[in-house]
Design an enzyme around this catalytic site. Sequence first.
Site, PDB file in Angstrom:
ATOM      1  N   ARG A 109       0.835  -1.208   0.000  1.00 32.87           N
ATOM      2  CA  ARG A 109       0.000   0.000   0.000  1.00 32.87           C
ATOM      3  C   ARG A 109       0.868   1.256   0.000  1.00 32.87           C
ATOM      4  O   ARG A 109       0.531   2.251  -0.647  1.00 32.87           O
ATOM      5  CB  ARG A 109      -0.906   0.000   1.242  1.00 32.87           C
ATOM      6  CG  ARG A 109      -1.695   1.271   1.475  1.00 32.87           C
ATOM      7  CD  ARG A 109      -2.697   1.542   0.395  1.00 32.87           C
ATOM      8  NE  ARG A 109      -3.522   0.372   0.095  1.00 32.87           N
ATOM      9  CZ  ARG A 109      -4.434   0.323  -0.867  1.00 32.87           C
ATOM     10  NH1 ARG A 109      -4.647   1.380  -1.639  1.00 32.87           N
ATOM     11  NH2 ARG A 109      -5.131  -0.776  -1.084  1.00 32.87           N
ATOM     12  N   HIS A 357      -5.398  -3.437   4.750  1.00 31.50           N
ATOM     13  CA  HIS A 357      -5.246  -2.351   3.779  1.00 31.50           C
ATOM     14  C   HIS A 357      -3.780  -2.036   3.540  1.00 31.50           C
ATOM     15  O   HIS A 357      -3.378  -1.710   2.409  1.00 31.50           O
ATOM     16  CB  HIS A 357      -5.991  -1.104   4.252  1.00 31.50           C
ATOM     17  CG  HIS A 357      -6.186  -0.082   3.187  1.00 31.50           C
ATOM     18  ND1 HIS A 357      -5.515   1.108   3.159  1.00 31.50           N
ATOM     19  CD2 HIS A 357      -6.995  -0.077   2.099  1.00 31.50           C
ATOM     20  CE1 HIS A 357      -5.887   1.812   2.098  1.00 31.50           C
ATOM     21  NE2 HIS A 357      -6.775   1.111   1.439  1.00 31.50           N
ATOM     22  N   CYS A 358      -2.969  -2.136   4.588  1.00 31.19           N
ATOM     23  CA  CYS A 358      -1.548  -1.800   4.471  1.00 31.19           C
ATOM     24  C   CYS A 358      -0.811  -2.705   3.489  1.00 31.19           C
ATOM     25  O   CYS A 358       0.182  -2.282   2.901  1.00 31.19           O
ATOM     26  CB  CYS A 358      -0.866  -1.914   5.835  1.00 31.19           C
ATOM     27  SG  CYS A 358      -1.543  -0.837   7.108  1.00 31.19           S
ATOM     28  N   MET A 359      -1.273  -3.966   3.346  1.00 30.37           N
ATOM     29  CA  MET A 359      -0.510  -4.902   2.531  1.00 30.37           C
ATOM     30  C   MET A 359      -1.158  -5.196   1.184  1.00 30.37           C
ATOM     31  O   MET A 359      -0.807  -6.164   0.524  1.00 30.37           O
ATOM     32  CB  MET A 359      -0.257  -6.202   3.303  1.00 30.37           C
ATOM     33  CG  MET A 359      -1.444  -6.820   4.031  1.00 30.37           C
ATOM     34  SD  MET A 359      -2.653  -7.659   3.005  1.00 30.37           S
ATOM     35  CE  MET A 359      -1.659  -8.941   2.302  1.00 30.37           C
TER      36      MET A 359
END
Length: 365
Positions: A109, A357-359
Site C-alpha cells: 500500500r 489495507h496496508c498490505m
Amino acid sequence: MKWKNVAPTPGSPAALGYRMPAEWESHYATWIAWPHNRSDWPGKFEPIEWVMAEIVRHLAHDERVNILVNHEAGEERARKFLTRAQVIAEGSDGSIQFHHYPTNRIWTRDYGPIFVKAGKKLAAMDWRFNSWAKYNDWRRDDAIPQQILTELNVENWQPTTEVNGKAKRVVLEGGSIDVNGAGAILTTEECLLSDVQARNPDLSRNELEQVFADYLGCTKTLWLNKGIAGDDTHGHVDDLARFVDKHTIVVACENHRDDENHAPLLENYKRLQHMTDQDGRPLKIAKLPMPDPVWFEGRRLPASYANFYIANKRVLVPVFNSVNDLPALTTIQQLFPSRRVVPIYCGDFIWGLGAIHCMTQQQPA
C-alpha cells in the site's frame, strides 16, 4: 473546515484527465508481497503466512492476485502455503501470479505504484518511498513501482515539486491518503505536516494540496489531525477514516474516555462534521467502533477496523477477537450492501504494525 478547491496545474497529469479511482471502483488485480522479513514479527512470524493465505483465498475469487516474492525459493515457499491451504491446486495458479521483485517489507500500500486513469487509459504514479522516514532498509521497496510499471508497460510519472529552484521528488505512502475518485482526498496533519518523521519537510500544506491536485486529480484535501496509538507511520489515515462512497466517510471512534485514542478520534470526527466534499456539500459520516486495545510485549498495537480492503465483490476486514468485532462488521456490511464482508483475524498479523489495507494495492480495471 471548508478547505478551498485547488485547480490542477496546466500540463499536469490531472489537467490531462487523469485521476486516482476510488478503491471500490472495479479492479483488474491486487498487488501484495509475500512475508519474508521475520524482524517485522519478532517471535511471532509462524502464523503470518497462514493469514496471508487466507487473504489471497478471498481476493482470488474476484480478481487477479499478483504476489511479489524475493526469489525462486520465496515463490516455492508461498506456493507451499497456498497449496496446503487449498488456495491453489497442485500445478495450477488460476488467478494468482508470482513476480520475482525483491522487497524489504510487505506493505505494498505504501510503496507500490498508485494507479490513475483517464477514461479507460491506465497510468501510474511512482512516489518516492523512504520507509516512513523512520527505517533504513527501504531501497528494494522504493524500486518496486518501476519494476511493476515496466512489466505493465503503462505511462507513469515520478511526482516532483520545486524546492529552492530545483525539482524534488515527493514522498508519499498510499496509506497516508484515501480518495473518493471524484476529487476529494483524506489525509492527516500528523503524517504529512509534522516535524516528526517528516516526509517532505520543505513542503507546506498548500504545496501538498497542489501536488494532490496535479498528480491524483484531487482538488479538495480534507485534513484530519492525528492517527491512532501504536501507529509507527505517525498518522496514516487508513486506520482512521475511509471513503465508502463519493459523499460518505466512515470514521473510527473510541467511546472509552480513558482510552488514549478517545480525544484524537473525537477531534477527527468533529472536523469531518464541518467539512464538505469537492462540490461543497456536507459529508455523510458513519461511526466505526475501535477494537479493544491489542497489546504484545508491552506495546500497544495499531489495531483498527478501518484498515479494511475493498475488493471487487468483498470487503476484507481485520478483526481481533474483540467484543466490537461484530458491531464493526455490521456497520461495514451496511455501508457495502452489495459486497460480502469477510472477517480476517489479525490479532497476530498486527504485531507487524499493519493490517489488510496496508498490505494490498489495487490496480484498476
